[in-house]
Design an enzyme around this catalytic site. Structure first.
Site, PDB file in Angstrom:
ATOM      1  N   SER A   9     -17.441  -7.425   8.951  1.00 12.82           N
ATOM      2  CA  SER A   9     -18.592  -6.529   9.011  1.00 12.82           C
ATOM      3  C   SER A   9     -19.581  -6.885   7.908  1.00 12.82           C
ATOM      4  O   SER A   9     -19.255  -6.804   6.715  1.00 12.82           O
ATOM      5  CB  SER A   9     -18.146  -5.080   8.833  1.00 12.82           C
ATOM      6  OG  SER A   9     -19.278  -4.285   8.547  1.00 12.82           O
ATOM      7  N   HIS A  34     -19.329  -8.440  13.064  1.00 13.94           N
ATOM      8  CA  HIS A  34     -19.539  -7.008  13.315  1.00 13.94           C
ATOM      9  C   HIS A  34     -20.799  -6.552  12.590  1.00 13.94           C
ATOM     10  O   HIS A  34     -20.960  -6.747  11.384  1.00 13.94           O
ATOM     11  CB  HIS A  34     -18.317  -6.237  12.835  1.00 13.94           C
ATOM     12  CG  HIS A  34     -18.334  -4.784  13.200  1.00 13.94           C
ATOM     13  ND1 HIS A  34     -18.038  -4.324  14.463  1.00 13.94           N
ATOM     14  CD2 HIS A  34     -18.618  -3.686  12.466  1.00 13.94           C
ATOM     15  CE1 HIS A  34     -18.116  -3.012  14.484  1.00 13.94           C
ATOM     16  NE2 HIS A  34     -18.490  -2.582  13.281  1.00 13.94           N
ATOM     17  N   ASP A  36     -23.273  -3.372  11.850  1.00  8.60           N
ATOM     18  CA  ASP A  36     -23.312  -1.911  11.832  1.00  8.60           C
ATOM     19  C   ASP A  36     -24.743  -1.400  11.730  1.00  8.60           C
ATOM     20  O   ASP A  36     -25.388  -1.537  10.686  1.00  8.60           O
ATOM     21  CB  ASP A  36     -22.525  -1.392  10.620  1.00  8.60           C
ATOM     22  CG  ASP A  36     -21.031  -1.575  10.801  1.00  8.60           C
ATOM     23  OD1 ASP A  36     -20.494  -1.109  11.818  1.00  8.60           O
ATOM     24  OD2 ASP A  36     -20.403  -2.208   9.919  1.00  8.60           O
ATOM     25  N   MET A  38     -27.093   1.808  11.573  1.00  5.84           N
ATOM     26  CA  MET A  38     -27.007   3.247  11.256  1.00  5.84           C
ATOM     27  C   MET A  38     -28.401   3.846  11.140  1.00  5.84           C
ATOM     28  O   MET A  38     -29.285   3.240  10.533  1.00  5.84           O
ATOM     29  CB  MET A  38     -26.304   3.439   9.908  1.00  5.84           C
ATOM     30  CG  MET A  38     -24.936   2.812   9.820  1.00  5.84           C
ATOM     31  SD  MET A  38     -24.248   3.131   8.196  1.00  5.84           S
ATOM     32  CE  MET A  38     -22.723   2.204   8.303  1.00  5.84           C
ATOM     33  N   HIS A  67     -22.389  -2.524  16.514  1.00  6.13           N
ATOM     34  CA  HIS A  67     -21.851  -1.161  16.508  1.00  6.13           C
ATOM     35  C   HIS A  67     -22.992  -0.200  16.218  1.00  6.13           C
ATOM     36  O   HIS A  67     -23.491  -0.128  15.098  1.00  6.13           O
ATOM     37  CB  HIS A  67     -20.755  -1.090  15.418  1.00  6.13           C
ATOM     38  CG  HIS A  67     -20.144   0.261  15.239  1.00  6.13           C
ATOM     39  ND1 HIS A  67     -19.344   0.552  14.153  1.00  6.13           N
ATOM     40  CD2 HIS A  67     -20.195   1.383  15.993  1.00  6.13           C
ATOM     41  CE1 HIS A  67     -18.939   1.816  14.244  1.00  6.13           C
ATOM     42  NE2 HIS A  67     -19.447   2.342  15.344  1.00  6.13           N
ATOM     43  N   MET A  69     -24.345   3.076  15.376  1.00  3.06           N
ATOM     44  CA  MET A  69     -24.087   4.425  14.850  1.00  3.06           C
ATOM     45  C   MET A  69     -25.417   5.161  14.816  1.00  3.06           C
ATOM     46  O   MET A  69     -25.956   5.493  13.764  1.00  3.06           O
ATOM     47  CB  MET A  69     -23.435   4.323  13.467  1.00  3.06           C
ATOM     48  CG  MET A  69     -21.965   3.957  13.551  1.00  3.06           C
ATOM     49  SD  MET A  69     -21.299   3.453  11.986  1.00  3.06           S
ATOM     50  CE  MET A  69     -21.780   1.739  11.987  1.00  3.06           C
ATOM     51  N   MET A 138     -12.483   4.403  15.782  1.00  4.16           N
ATOM     52  CA  MET A 138     -12.841   4.468  14.356  1.00  4.16           C
ATOM     53  C   MET A 138     -11.605   4.919  13.572  1.00  4.16           C
ATOM     54  O   MET A 138     -11.000   5.940  13.890  1.00  4.16           O
ATOM     55  CB  MET A 138     -13.986   5.457  14.123  1.00  4.16           C
ATOM     56  CG  MET A 138     -15.357   4.999  14.569  1.00  4.16           C
ATOM     57  SD  MET A 138     -15.915   3.409  13.899  1.00  4.16           S
ATOM     58  CE  MET A 138     -15.843   3.682  12.128  1.00  4.16           C
ATOM     59  N   GLY A 143     -19.952   5.567   8.738  1.00  5.54           N
ATOM     60  CA  GLY A 143     -21.091   5.763   7.842  1.00  5.54           C
ATOM     61  C   GLY A 143     -21.062   4.907   6.590  1.00  5.54           C
ATOM     62  O   GLY A 143     -22.115   4.599   6.036  1.00  5.54           O
ATOM     63  N   PHE A 144     -19.877   4.535   6.152  1.00  6.43           N
ATOM     64  CA  PHE A 144     -19.781   3.790   4.892  1.00  6.43           C
ATOM     65  C   PHE A 144     -18.647   2.774   4.965  1.00  6.43           C
ATOM     66  O   PHE A 144     -17.641   3.020   5.638  1.00  6.43           O
ATOM     67  CB  PHE A 144     -19.493   4.741   3.719  1.00  6.43           C
ATOM     68  CG  PHE A 144     -20.465   5.884   3.631  1.00  6.43           C
ATOM     69  CD1 PHE A 144     -21.701   5.723   3.022  1.00  6.43           C
ATOM     70  CD2 PHE A 144     -20.148   7.111   4.192  1.00  6.43           C
ATOM     71  CE1 PHE A 144     -22.613   6.768   2.979  1.00  6.43           C
ATOM     72  CE2 PHE A 144     -21.054   8.176   4.151  1.00  6.43           C
ATOM     73  CZ  PHE A 144     -22.289   7.997   3.540  1.00  6.43           C
ATOM     74  N   GLY A 145     -18.824   1.679   4.221  1.00  3.86           N
ATOM     75  CA  GLY A 145     -17.733   0.720   4.080  1.00  3.86           C
ATOM     76  C   GLY A 145     -16.801   1.180   2.966  1.00  3.86           C
ATOM     77  O   GLY A 145     -17.109   2.113   2.222  1.00  3.86           O
ATOM     78  N   ASP A 176     -11.895  -0.044  13.297  1.00  3.15           N
ATOM     79  CA  ASP A 176     -12.969  -0.215  12.325  1.00  3.15           C
ATOM     80  C   ASP A 176     -12.821   0.806  11.201  1.00  3.15           C
ATOM     81  O   ASP A 176     -12.932   2.020  11.443  1.00  3.15           O
ATOM     82  CB  ASP A 176     -14.315  -0.023  13.056  1.00  3.15           C
ATOM     83  CG  ASP A 176     -15.523  -0.282  12.181  1.00  3.15           C
ATOM     84  OD1 ASP A 176     -15.350  -0.679  11.010  1.00  3.15           O
ATOM     85  OD2 ASP A 176     -16.644  -0.077  12.680  1.00  3.15           O
ATOM     86  N   SER A 199     -15.027  -4.692   3.599  1.00  2.00           N
ATOM     87  CA  SER A 199     -14.555  -5.018   2.251  1.00  2.00           C
ATOM     88  C   SER A 199     -13.338  -5.933   2.309  1.00  2.00           C
ATOM     89  O   SER A 199     -13.144  -6.773   1.427  1.00  2.00           O
ATOM     90  CB  SER A 199     -14.247  -3.731   1.474  1.00  2.00           C
ATOM     91  OG  SER A 199     -13.573  -2.800   2.291  1.00  2.00           O
TER      92      SER A 199
HETATM   93  C1  DX5 Z   1     -18.201   2.112   8.853  1.00  3.01           C
HETATM   94  C2  DX5 Z   1     -18.581   0.858   9.590  1.00  3.01           C
HETATM   95  C3  DX5 Z   1     -17.656  -0.251   9.317  1.00  3.01           C
HETATM   96  C4  DX5 Z   1     -17.577  -0.720   7.884  1.00  3.01           C
HETATM   97  C5  DX5 Z   1     -16.120  -1.002   7.641  1.00  3.01           C
HETATM   98  O1  DX5 Z   1     -18.864   3.184   9.338  1.00  3.01           O
HETATM   99  O2  DX5 Z   1     -18.574   1.094  10.982  1.00  3.01           O
HETATM  100  O3  DX5 Z   1     -17.837  -1.350  10.201  1.00  3.01           O
HETATM  101  O4  DX5 Z   1     -18.342  -1.850   7.602  1.00  3.01           O
HETATM  102  O5  DX5 Z   1     -15.934  -1.260   6.297  1.00  3.01           O
HETATM  103  P1  DX5 Z   1     -14.486  -1.432   5.657  1.00  3.01           P
HETATM  104  O6  DX5 Z   1     -13.774  -2.523   6.396  1.00  3.01           O
HETATM  105  O7  DX5 Z   1     -14.792  -1.781   4.231  1.00  3.01           O
HETATM  106  O8  DX5 Z   1     -13.764  -0.109   5.779  1.00  3.01           O
HETATM  107 ZN    ZN Z   2     -18.599  -0.677  12.388  1.00  6.37          ZN
END
Ligand code: DX5
Ligand code: ZN
Length: 221
Positions: A9, A34, A36, A38, A67, A69, A138, A143-145, A176, A199
């Protein structure tokens, strides 16, 4: 034998060297990238949209796994096709007319994915399972990594794989959020086969991390 895929991602990549990071993971053998998107409405954060995707498209022919969001992603299906999306995944919770949106995606020649937030039951997809190429479960709240994997989602993956097998459907299950070299085998055994890692790939040596995931997949076969 299931086809296992690592999907780095780019949310966790280095945005000032995005093209380079895309090349790095593609060269290390990642099949999907991937991406993302948002909107600050469906999820609290805003990431990036069409112009960024368009600008990294020439960096590699890796499969772009987008993806969405965003609220009512049906508004952007054509735009996403134009900028180079190969797989377009929309959230069940964000689509008022999910069936229409999935058909729109497929009619433009993209693969259609549908995503479920952790709290949304897999049964909500009963009537669209025949129309999708991939279901994204999910494993964190979107929303966040860098968040922690939610353990009960393993049961959802098992349940969905069971439903798909009972109906004879060859649909990918993507996961994910919070996926690492430490838990990927367990998640694969539950029935997932496409693994997003932000990450888990980009913190540290991205090429080495992609190779580690691929080695783990070899061991699962
Ligand atoms: C979160 C995203 C993910 C994110 C995953 O809302 O959809 O794709 O990048 O990050 P990690 O692998 O660090 O949890
Ligand atoms: Zn994602």
């Amino acid at each position: 034998m299931r086809n296992y895929v690592i999907a780095p991602s780019i949310l966790s990549a280095d945005f000032k060297n995005l093209g380079k990071d895309v090349e790095t993971v593609a060269e290390a053998g990642a099949k999907y990238l991937h991406i993302d998107v948002m909107d600050g409405m469906f999820v609290p954060s805003i990431s990036f949209g069409m112009p960024v995707i368009k600008s990294i498209r020439p960096a590699s022919d890796i499969i772009f796994d987008v993806h969405m969001m965003v609220e009512e992603p049906g508004r952007y299906v054509e735009d996403m096709k134009k900028v180079g999306a190969d797989i377009l995944t929309v959230h069940q919770e964000a689509c008022c007319h999910l069936d229409r949106t999935l058909n729109q995606i497929k009619s433009l020649g993209m693969k259609a994915g549908v995503a479920l937030n952790p709290a949304t039951p897999v049964e909500t997809l009963e009537w669209v399972l025949d129309s999708v190429d991939m279901v994204l479960i999910m494993t964190v709240n979107p929303g966040f990594g860098g968040q922690k994997f939610i353990p009960y989602t393993l049961e959802k993956i098992r349940k969905l794989r069971g439903i798909l097998e009972a109906r004879g459907l060859d649909v990918d299950i993507e996961v994910d959020g919070g996926i690492s070299a430490g838990n990927v085998s367990e998640v694969a055994k539950a029935g997932a086969n496409v693994f997003v890692a932000g990450s888990g790939v980009f913190a540290g040596d991205a090429a080495e991390n992609v190779r580690t995931f691929r080695k783990i997949f070899e061991g699962l076969k």
